[in-house]
Design a protein around this motif. Structure first.
Motif, PDB file in Angstrom:
ATOM      1  N   VAL A  48       0.833  -1.206   0.000  1.00  0.00           N
ATOM      2  CA  VAL A  48       0.000   0.000   0.000  1.00  0.00           C
ATOM      3  C   VAL A  48       0.865   1.254   0.000  1.00  0.00           C
ATOM      4  O   VAL A  48       0.595   2.217  -0.725  1.00  0.00           O
ATOM      5  N   ALA A  49       1.938   1.240   0.809  1.00  0.00           N
ATOM      6  CA  ALA A  49       2.790   2.422   0.910  1.00  0.00           C
ATOM      7  C   ALA A  49       3.602   2.654  -0.359  1.00  0.00           C
ATOM      8  O   ALA A  49       3.697   3.785  -0.855  1.00  0.00           O
ATOM      9  N   LEU A  50       4.174   1.579  -0.908  1.00  0.00           N
ATOM     10  CA  LEU A  50       5.082   1.727  -2.043  1.00  0.00           C
ATOM     11  C   LEU A  50       4.361   1.867  -3.376  1.00  0.00           C
ATOM     12  O   LEU A  50       4.836   2.570  -4.275  1.00  0.00           O
ATOM     13  N   ILE A  51       3.240   1.174  -3.527  1.00  0.00           N
ATOM     14  CA  ILE A  51       2.532   1.178  -4.806  1.00  0.00           C
ATOM     15  C   ILE A  51       1.135   1.763  -4.684  1.00  0.00           C
ATOM     16  O   ILE A  51       0.703   2.562  -5.515  1.00  0.00           O
ATOM     17  N   GLY A  52       0.394   1.344  -3.642  1.00  0.00           N
ATOM     18  CA  GLY A  52      -1.000   1.752  -3.520  1.00  0.00           C
ATOM     19  C   GLY A  52      -1.212   3.252  -3.480  1.00  0.00           C
ATOM     20  O   GLY A  52      -2.039   3.796  -4.216  1.00  0.00           O
ATOM     21  N   LEU A  53      -0.452   3.949  -2.636  1.00  0.00           N
ATOM     22  CA  LEU A  53      -0.640   5.393  -2.496  1.00  0.00           C
ATOM     23  C   LEU A  53      -0.289   6.163  -3.767  1.00  0.00           C
ATOM     24  O   LEU A  53      -1.102   6.950  -4.254  1.00  0.00           O
ATOM     25  N   PRO A  54       0.900   5.956  -4.339  1.00  0.00           N
ATOM     26  CA  PRO A  54       1.201   6.708  -5.576  1.00  0.00           C
ATOM     27  C   PRO A  54       0.313   6.305  -6.751  1.00  0.00           C
ATOM     28  O   PRO A  54      -0.057   7.161  -7.568  1.00  0.00           O
ATOM     29  N   LEU A  55      -0.068   5.022  -6.816  1.00  0.00           N
ATOM     30  CA  LEU A  55      -0.943   4.596  -7.905  1.00  0.00           C
ATOM     31  C   LEU A  55      -2.338   5.195  -7.748  1.00  0.00           C
ATOM     32  O   LEU A  55      -2.965   5.601  -8.736  1.00  0.00           O
ATOM     33  N   SER A  56      -2.816   5.276  -6.523  1.00  0.00           N
ATOM     34  CA  SER A  56      -4.128   5.879  -6.276  1.00  0.00           C
ATOM     35  C   SER A  56      -4.145   7.340  -6.681  1.00  0.00           C
ATOM     36  O   SER A  56      -5.128   7.831  -7.244  1.00  0.00           O
ATOM     37  N   ARG A  57      -3.045   8.053  -6.390  1.00  0.00           N
ATOM     38  CA  ARG A  57      -2.984   9.466  -6.765  1.00  0.00           C
ATOM     39  C   ARG A  57      -3.081   9.653  -8.272  1.00  0.00           C
ATOM     40  O   ARG A  57      -3.567  10.684  -8.751  1.00  0.00           O
ATOM     41  N   ARG A  58      -2.630   8.659  -9.028  1.00  0.00           N
ATOM     42  CA  ARG A  58      -2.708   8.760 -10.484  1.00  0.00           C
ATOM     43  C   ARG A  58      -4.063   8.311 -11.019  1.00  0.00           C
ATOM     44  O   ARG A  58      -4.520   8.813 -12.054  1.00  0.00           O
ATOM     45  N   LEU A  59      -4.702   7.372 -10.335  1.00  0.00           N
ATOM     46  CA  LEU A  59      -5.960   6.818 -10.827  1.00  0.00           C
ATOM     47  C   LEU A  59      -7.173   7.647 -10.422  1.00  0.00           C
ATOM     48  O   LEU A  59      -8.161   7.695 -11.153  1.00  0.00           O
ATOM     49  N   VAL A  60      -7.124   8.278  -9.245  1.00  0.00           N
ATOM     50  CA  VAL A  60      -8.285   9.020  -8.740  1.00  0.00           C
ATOM     51  C   VAL A  60      -8.755  10.107  -9.702  1.00  0.00           C
ATOM     52  O   VAL A  60      -9.954  10.237  -9.952  1.00  0.00           O
ATOM     53  N   PRO A  61      -7.854  10.940 -10.280  1.00  0.00           N
ATOM     54  CA  PRO A  61      -8.352  11.967 -11.219  1.00  0.00           C
ATOM     55  C   PRO A  61      -9.055  11.381 -12.442  1.00  0.00           C
ATOM     56  O   PRO A  61      -9.911  12.041 -13.036  1.00  0.00           O
ATOM     57  N   ARG A  62      -8.703  10.144 -12.815  1.00  0.00           N
ATOM     58  CA  ARG A  62      -9.290   9.542 -14.011  1.00  0.00           C
ATOM     59  C   ARG A  62     -10.526   8.704 -13.703  1.00  0.00           C
ATOM     60  O   ARG A  62     -11.486   8.695 -14.478  1.00  0.00           O
ATOM     61  N   LEU A  63     -10.512   7.992 -12.571  1.00  0.00           N
ATOM     62  CA  LEU A  63     -11.572   7.028 -12.271  1.00  0.00           C
ATOM     63  C   LEU A  63     -12.438   7.423 -11.076  1.00  0.00           C
ATOM     64  O   LEU A  63     -13.421   6.738 -10.791  1.00  0.00           O
ATOM     65  N   GLY A  64     -12.082   8.484 -10.373  1.00  0.00           N
ATOM     66  CA  GLY A  64     -12.843   8.876  -9.194  1.00  0.00           C
ATOM     67  C   GLY A  64     -12.254   8.291  -7.929  1.00  0.00           C
ATOM     68  O   GLY A  64     -11.436   7.363  -7.964  1.00  0.00           O
ATOM     69  N   VAL A  65     -12.691   8.828  -6.796  1.00  0.00           N
ATOM     70  CA  VAL A  65     -12.130   8.424  -5.501  1.00  0.00           C
ATOM     71  C   VAL A  65     -12.417   6.962  -5.205  1.00  0.00           C
ATOM     72  O   VAL A  65     -11.525   6.212  -4.780  1.00  0.00           O
ATOM     73  N   HIS A  66     -13.666   6.534  -5.431  1.00  0.00           N
ATOM     74  CA  HIS A  66     -14.034   5.169  -5.067  1.00  0.00           C
ATOM     75  C   HIS A  66     -13.293   4.138  -5.917  1.00  0.00           C
ATOM     76  O   HIS A  66     -12.558   3.294  -5.404  1.00  0.00           O
ATOM     77  N   VAL A  67     -13.455   4.192  -7.231  1.00  0.00           N
ATOM     78  CA  VAL A  67     -12.851   3.187  -8.112  1.00  0.00           C
ATOM     79  C   VAL A  67     -11.330   3.346  -8.164  1.00  0.00           C
ATOM     80  O   VAL A  67     -10.582   2.381  -7.983  1.00  0.00           O
ATOM     81  N   GLY A  68     -10.855   4.567  -8.398  1.00  0.00           N
ATOM     82  CA  GLY A  68      -9.423   4.787  -8.507  1.00  0.00           C
ATOM     83  C   GLY A  68      -8.680   4.504  -7.217  1.00  0.00           C
ATOM     84  O   GLY A  68      -7.638   3.836  -7.217  1.00  0.00           O
ATOM     85  N   GLY A  69      -9.221   5.000  -6.089  1.00  0.00           N
ATOM     86  CA  GLY A  69      -8.569   4.769  -4.802  1.00  0.00           C
ATOM     87  C   GLY A  69      -8.565   3.305  -4.416  1.00  0.00           C
ATOM     88  O   GLY A  69      -7.554   2.769  -3.952  1.00  0.00           O
ATOM     89  N   THR A  70      -9.699   2.639  -4.623  1.00  0.00           N
ATOM     90  CA  THR A  70      -9.795   1.219  -4.264  1.00  0.00           C
ATOM     91  C   THR A  70      -8.871   0.378  -5.120  1.00  0.00           C
ATOM     92  O   THR A  70      -8.165  -0.500  -4.619  1.00  0.00           O
ATOM     93  N   MET A  71      -8.863   0.623  -6.432  1.00  0.00           N
ATOM     94  CA  MET A  71      -8.004  -0.158  -7.319  1.00  0.00           C
ATOM     95  C   MET A  71      -6.531   0.082  -7.014  1.00  0.00           C
ATOM     96  O   MET A  71      -5.721  -0.852  -7.051  1.00  0.00           O
ATOM     97  N   GLY A  72      -6.168   1.324  -6.703  1.00  0.00           N
ATOM     98  CA  GLY A  72      -4.773   1.623  -6.395  1.00  0.00           C
ATOM     99  C   GLY A  72      -4.307   0.920  -5.134  1.00  0.00           C
ATOM    100  O   GLY A  72      -3.273   0.241  -5.128  1.00  0.00           O
ATOM    101  N   MET A  73      -5.070   1.081  -4.056  1.00  0.00           N
ATOM    102  CA  MET A  73      -4.707   0.453  -2.787  1.00  0.00           C
ATOM    103  C   MET A  73      -4.708  -1.069  -2.895  1.00  0.00           C
ATOM    104  O   MET A  73      -3.802  -1.762  -2.413  1.00  0.00           O
ATOM    105  N   SER A  74      -5.751  -1.610  -3.526  1.00  0.00           N
ATOM    106  CA  SER A  74      -5.867  -3.059  -3.654  1.00  0.00           C
ATOM    107  C   SER A  74      -4.741  -3.632  -4.508  1.00  0.00           C
ATOM    108  O   SER A  74      -4.172  -4.677  -4.183  1.00  0.00           O
ATOM    109  N   SER A  75      -4.403  -2.945  -5.594  1.00  0.00           N
ATOM    110  CA  SER A  75      -3.325  -3.425  -6.460  1.00  0.00           C
ATOM    111  C   SER A  75      -2.002  -3.461  -5.717  1.00  0.00           C
ATOM    112  O   SER A  75      -1.243  -4.428  -5.820  1.00  0.00           O
ATOM    113  N   GLY A  76      -1.727  -2.406  -4.958  1.00  0.00           N
ATOM    114  CA  GLY A  76      -0.475  -2.363  -4.208  1.00  0.00           C
ATOM    115  C   GLY A  76      -0.370  -3.477  -3.193  1.00  0.00           C
ATOM    116  O   GLY A  76       0.649  -4.173  -3.108  1.00  0.00           O
TER     117      GLY A  76
END
Length: 206
Positions: A48-76
């Protein structure tokens, strides 16, 4: 650690906190380094720290807080946890990204609901049982969603063997992903400048 950092006027660094917590636990219980639960906990948090947080910051503007944040954190988290699950249990769940779109938001409701049931159970058992009944229904619905997704062809696999070559490939992929999603030229320059200044101060140059 975050409170101590704030009290001392220092910045809180998640990587330092994670390393310190791991070192402290291993100092008390060195054999925990081989414990599956300990590995999964620290692996997921590191993901979550190494991948989830920076990935979420990139996905949220494109996919929204719910989908982008969840996918980023979950992927990390899953990128770090999946190799451990394959190594220890020879299982791989490929539906986690989809199921977490439902389960992570539900956790924000289920966790305080469960705490309310526990507290109320000590004071008013009757109403607590009613709340617990509703909680079981919500949890059952979530388990049903995950179970249905796991039955999708290829969504869940058992008997997966992690060979040394595969482990090296996975670690290389994780490292490359960390570098790709975490790279920020401006932040890197600031960290290099800070590090250089600290070395100069320690060396008595400034």
């Amino acid at each position: 650690l975050a409170l101590l950092a704030l009290a001392g006027g220092q910045d809180y660094d998640v990587y330092t906190a994670l390393a310190f917590a791991g070192a402290l636990l291993l100092l008390v219980r060195p054999l925990w380094i081989g414990d599956v639960g300990c590995q999964l906990t620290f692996g997921g948090t590191a993901g979550v720290a190494l991948i989830g947080l920076p990935l979420s910051r990139r996905l949220v503007p494109r996919l929204g807080v719910h989908v982008g944040g969840t996918m980023g954190m979950s992927s990390g988290a899953q990128l770090f946890v999946a190799p451990l699950l394959v190594y220890h249990y020879r299982r791989m769940a490929l539906v986690g990204l989809v199921s977490n779109l439902f389960m992570l938001p539900a956790a924000a409701i289920v966790v305080p609901w469960g705490l309310a049931v526990a507290v109320l159970g000590a004071l008013l058992p009757g109403p607590a049982r009613l709340l617990a009944w509703g909680l079981r229904r919500v949890l059952g619905f979530g388990v049903g969603i995950v179970g249905g997704l796991a039955r999708v062809p290829g969504g869940y696999r058992e008997g997966v063997i992690m060979t040394p070559a595969m482990m090296a490939l996975v670690l290389g992929a994780i490292t490359a992903t960390c570098l790709a999603v975490s790279f920020d030229a401006r932040e890197l320059r600031l960290k290099l400048a800070w590090w250089t200044r600290e070395r100069l101060v320690l060396g008595g140059v400034i």
